[in-house]
Design an enzyme around this catalytic site. Structure first.
Site, short mmCIF file in Angstrom:
data_model
loop_
_atom_site.label_atom_id
_atom_site.label_comp_id
_atom_site.label_asym_id
_atom_site.label_seq_id
_atom_site.Cartn_x
_atom_site.Cartn_y
_atom_site.Cartn_z
N CYS A 342 60.87 27.55 38.50
CA CYS A 342 61.78 27.13 37.20
C CYS A 342 61.54 28.16 36.00
O CYS A 342 60.80 27.80 35.00
CB CYS A 342 61.90 26.05 36.81
SG CYS A 342 62.19 24.84 38.17
N TYR A 370 45.44 41.61 44.69
CA TYR A 370 46.09 40.69 43.60
C TYR A 370 47.13 40.05 43.92
O TYR A 370 48.38 39.76 42.85
CB TYR A 370 46.32 41.92 42.19
CG TYR A 370 45.10 42.46 41.84
CD1 TYR A 370 44.11 41.94 41.27
CD2 TYR A 370 44.84 43.75 42.38
CE1 TYR A 370 42.63 42.71 41.00
CE2 TYR A 370 43.83 44.68 42.14
CZ TYR A 370 42.60 43.83 41.33
OH TYR A 370 41.47 44.54 41.02
C1 PLP Z 1 38.94 45.01 38.69
C2 PLP Z 1 37.86 45.94 38.75
C3 PLP Z 1 37.57 46.81 39.79
C4 PLP Z 1 38.68 46.90 40.86
O1 PLP Z 1 39.72 47.79 40.41
P1 PLP Z 1 40.86 48.07 41.45
O2 PLP Z 1 41.82 48.85 40.40
O3 PLP Z 1 41.51 46.91 42.15
O4 PLP Z 1 40.24 49.22 42.24
C5 PLP Z 1 36.47 47.40 39.71
N1 PLP Z 1 35.47 47.29 38.72
C6 PLP Z 1 35.69 46.57 37.65
C7 PLP Z 1 34.63 46.28 36.71
C8 PLP Z 1 36.77 45.71 37.59
O5 PLP Z 1 37.10 44.85 36.81
#
Ligand code: PLP
Length: 414
Positions: A342, A370
């Site tokens: 909703c 994600y």
């Molecule tokens: C989220 C994150 C990643 C991975 O990022 P991607 O864009 O999924 O490759 C790597 N290092 C840190 C510190 C993050 O917060």
């Protein structure tokens, strides 16, 4: 290489038709390809061959134990952002000595947990955190391995919600603060300086911002070396983008080639923290059309997956290809593909030309990163099942949640 392909009019993942998965496990259901996962991991290690390296998968992208286990068996390390993620790595058979611990808010309990597990390194994000790690290390008789996440103040040219390397972001220590912090850490009897790291954002589709960031970091590495603070590793972070629609991120070899060229002959072990680039295109979200609802302004295809299953469209206005599992020959119509939640923001795709009928299966592509890891129980919706395909084998790697489990920890009051 393509791991999701139409064959005989049906969409397959590796050798398995997606309609067979829906029949067996129901929908919505996340489906991952083990071969795709392995291929994307090997693209990274191949590009790093000839250099001492460790690819630390950033498991917040997809933390299912099966995904972690497959990568651990290929020798992966892990980039964690919580004690919960550390527990997952260990439960999946990962080696905690290959774990780097990122994140701006590490609690004392998480830091102790990381000592116990003997992780590779803390990626320190503030002076206050350094102090806490030092104090706890002293209390526990530990020599805590530290790297600083240095903020190079580079614009990654990505969505503002996933840009992390600018001065105004909460992440990392400012470039100017780094040198004094390294001196402090190097002088401590409870800390061991092991590296430097940066991570400037996610879904980057150009090499230039990575190179710009690295060049600043290398200035720092060289300045440290002149002071006798020799680093053991250089962690280039994650952030490499994938193709969702028409993006053209550089191939892994090109991106890493450019970075390694800048590192040159400096004797540093190379660490990486890719998340999305490893798993994003190794997964799809399988959903079924519940209703077709034609309208004056919009036609809606209402499906059984929603923003609680895949938040990216609602959160970032992100695009995911939406593909019918069985191709129909009839004429297409333009649909907004929406879920049952909703909220007007509950959509998976706007204005998609589809030939679909009630009951048809759709695959929301590029949902391996994600997706499930950002899912919720909003609207008291049980989370989807997760399945991993390996050639012709299908493994249920997370059961669909039961509705009872959603409120099992709750109590009414008298
Ligand atoms: C989220 C994150 C990643 C991975 O990022 P991607 O864009 O999924 O490759 C790597 N290092 C840190 C510190 C993050 O917060």
């Amino acid at each position: 290489m393509q791991f999701f392909l139409h064959r005989d009019g049906r969409l397959h993942v590796e050798s398995v038709p997606l309609d067979a998965i829906a029949a067996r496990f129901g929908t919505p259901c996340y489906v991952y390809s083990r071969a795709a996962l392995e291929a994307s991991f090997r693209a990274f290690t191949a590009a790093l061959a000839g250099r001492e390296h460790l690819v630390c998968y950033a498991l917040k992208a997809n933390s299912n134990l099966a995904v972690l286990g497959v990568l651990a068996r290929l020798g992966a390390g892990f980039d964690i952002v919580s004690g919960g993620e550390l527990a997952r790595v260990i439960a999946a058979g990962g080696d905690p000595r290959k774990v780097v611990f990122s994140g701006v808010g590490k609690s004392a309990a998480e830091i102790r947990q990381a000592f116990e597990a003997d992780i590779l390194c803390f990626n320190v994000e503030s002076a206050a955190e350094l102090e806490r790690i030092e104090r706890l290390a002293a209390e526990h008789g530990r020599l805590a391995p530290v790297s600083f996440r240095v903020n190079p103040d580079v614009d990654p040219k990505t969505h503002p919600y996933i840009s992390t390397g600018l001065k105004e972001n909460k992440f990392g220590v400012a470039f100017e603060e780094a040198l004094p912090l390294y001196r402090r850490a190097a002088a401590s009897r409870s800390l061991r300086v092991v590296g430097v790291d940066f991570h400037i954002g996610s879904q980057l589709t150009e090499t230039a911002p990575f190179v710009a960031a690295l060049e600043r970091i290398l200035e720092l590495v060289d300045a440290l070396a002149r002071e006798g603070i020799a680093l053991h590793h250089l962690d280039l972070g994650g952030g490499l983008g994938i193709r969702y629609r028409d993006e053209a991120p550089p191939p892994v070899a090109e991106y890493l080639g450019a970075l390694l060229g800048r590192v040159g002959t400096r004797s540093l072990k190379i660490l990486l923290e890719p998340g999305r680039a490893l798993v994003g295109n190794a997964g799809a979200l399988l959903t079924r059309v519940e209703y077709l609802k034609p309208g004056a302004e919009h036609n809606f295809a209402i499906v059984d997956a929603a923003m609680n299953d895949l938040l990216r469209p609602a959160l970032y206005d992100a695009w995911h290809d939406i593909v019918p599992v069985a191709a129909r020959s009839g004429p297409t119509r333009c649909y907004d593909v929406v879920g049952p939640v909703c909220e007007t923001g509950d959509f998976l795709g706007h204005a998609r030309d589809l030939a679909v009928e009630e009951g048809d299966l759709l695959a929301i592509m590029s949902a391996g990163a994600y997706g499930m890891s950002m899912s919720s129980n909003y609207n008291t919706r049980a989370r989807a099942a997760e399945v991993m395909v390996d050639g012709a084998s299908v493994h249920l790697v997370r059961e669909r949640e039961s509705v009872q489990s959603l409120f099992a920890l709750e109590r009414t009051v008298p």
